[in-house]
Write a protein that holds these residues in place. Sequence first.
Motif, PDB file in Angstrom:
ATOM      1  N   UNK A  64      11.546  20.619  81.208  1.00 35.39           N
ATOM      2  CA  UNK A  64      10.906  20.290  79.925  1.00 35.39           C
ATOM      3  C   UNK A  64      10.325  18.890  79.946  1.00 35.39           C
ATOM      4  N   UNK A  78      12.293  16.225  80.499  1.00 36.47           N
ATOM      5  CA  UNK A  78      13.314  15.288  80.030  1.00 36.47           C
ATOM      6  C   UNK A  78      14.139  14.802  81.222  1.00 36.47           C
ATOM      7  N   UNK A 130      18.591  27.910  76.038  1.00 32.30           N
ATOM      8  CA  UNK A 130      17.851  26.761  75.516  1.00 32.30           C
ATOM      9  C   UNK A 130      18.655  25.463  75.558  1.00 32.30           C
ATOM     10  N   UNK A 140      22.338  39.129  74.590  1.00 33.78           N
ATOM     11  CA  UNK A 140      22.101  38.293  73.406  1.00 33.78           C
ATOM     12  C   UNK A 140      22.612  36.883  73.658  1.00 33.78           C
ATOM     13  N   UNK A 141      21.788  35.908  73.295  1.00 33.27           N
ATOM     14  CA  UNK A 141      22.142  34.503  73.471  1.00 33.27           C
ATOM     15  C   UNK A 141      22.462  33.890  72.117  1.00 33.27           C
ATOM     16  N   UNK A 142      23.552  33.166  72.066  1.00 30.78           N
ATOM     17  CA  UNK A 142      23.926  32.445  70.849  1.00 30.78           C
ATOM     18  C   UNK A 142      24.142  30.998  71.234  1.00 30.78           C
ATOM     19  N   UNK A 143      23.301  30.139  70.679  1.00 28.59           N
ATOM     20  CA  UNK A 143      23.289  28.724  71.074  1.00 28.59           C
ATOM     21  C   UNK A 143      24.041  27.888  70.059  1.00 28.59           C
ATOM     22  N   UNK A 193      11.042  27.834  75.903  1.00 28.46           N
ATOM     23  CA  UNK A 193      12.388  28.410  76.024  1.00 28.46           C
ATOM     24  C   UNK A 193      13.114  28.283  74.687  1.00 28.46           C
ATOM     25  N   UNK A 207      14.093  31.372  71.943  1.00 29.01           N
ATOM     26  CA  UNK A 207      15.426  31.481  71.359  1.00 29.01           C
ATOM     27  C   UNK A 207      15.355  31.427  69.840  1.00 29.01           C
TER      28      UNK A 207
END
Lengths: 198, 198
Positions: free
Chosen positions: A51, A53, A169, A180-183, B63, B67
Amino acid sequence: MHDPKPALDFWYEFASTYSYPAAMRIEALAAARGVAVRWRPFLLGPLFAEQGWRDSPFNIYPVKGRYMWRDLARVCESLGLPLIRPEPFPQNTLLAARVALALPEAERAAFSRAVYAAEFGQGRAVSEPAVVAELIGAGAEATLARAQSPDNKAALKAAGEQAKALGLPGAPCCVTASGEIFWGNDRLEQAVEWALRG
Amino acid sequence: MHDPKPALDFWYEFASTYSYPAAMRIEALAAARGVAVRWRPFLLGPLFAEQGWRDSPFNIYPVKGRYMWRDLARVCESLGLPLIRPEPFPQNTLLAARVALALPEAERAAFSRAVYAAEFGQGRAVSEPAVVAELIGAGAEATLARAQSPDNKAALKAAGEQAKALGLPGAPCCVTASGEIFWGNDRLEQAVEWALRG
């Protein structure tokens, strides 16, 4: 034949602030609902580098950083967790992540919680090999050697590649078997419920 | 003499995705606890520009964007809110924000919810003056003229300056009388409880 126990992958980075409260509560939360947790240490650095960074976004964007530290203080207070900011922030967490991955799964969670408790609960420099060795405890020398082996280094790199392929992310992330993604620490409860859907 | 009713400022930006569910539920949530909500429209653009962002960070960092849309879909589904992504995203929300600010406070919340419902519930182009006029309804012409007056333009700019001075990291944000900032749709409940502390 019976259905395997529902499970979720808990992806965490030792330098990640919100991974601290998440790591301290995910196990009990998931166990209460009969969900198994697979502890998946990885490094955010390579993902962040993509990204553009080269530092924590909380340092790059100070307004966001100031908010995060205040919010984290409230989160930790509500959970009864101490919070002391380590200096410098972020800590270099390469060695700690390699150790976590090198440990048998049965020992990984306890070691990981010990790292977070030292780093953010006591503000200790978990980038220091001596601190990591102390947190490993018995058998530290052999574990450190295994952690620094080419195979284990490659395994941590592969975990990072998988995190990238999954589209994580940031950290912490819970990922269910269905992808499934849970951030975030705020999504643990939802992730556990989703894991139960199979 | 009696204590004034507890209150919080609800800072929102019409282009902000998570401001949509927040706007749809903040009023009922706060009312149930006896907390008054002051609707504070502002523009994120100038704040983002200071971070070097000329677009939504959800577009700059795909990304994160991927999300966010998935997470928002789950959030909206859990609240029973429809979700259709407007094209292009983000919409230009300058006119809608000016109108929201130009309206009497008693009408601001309903107009704001109508904008969000059109933009993210139906995927409509709320950047279009005709759509904004339709959402104002009766007296649209006079309201639009007031919205575009130099005084009102200056008031919206001043709101942005205040948001910056407060250190708002994004939208939506709830800010209590004591200056506590709560960022995100996930923090509405906590903000309301904090407002009650006085």
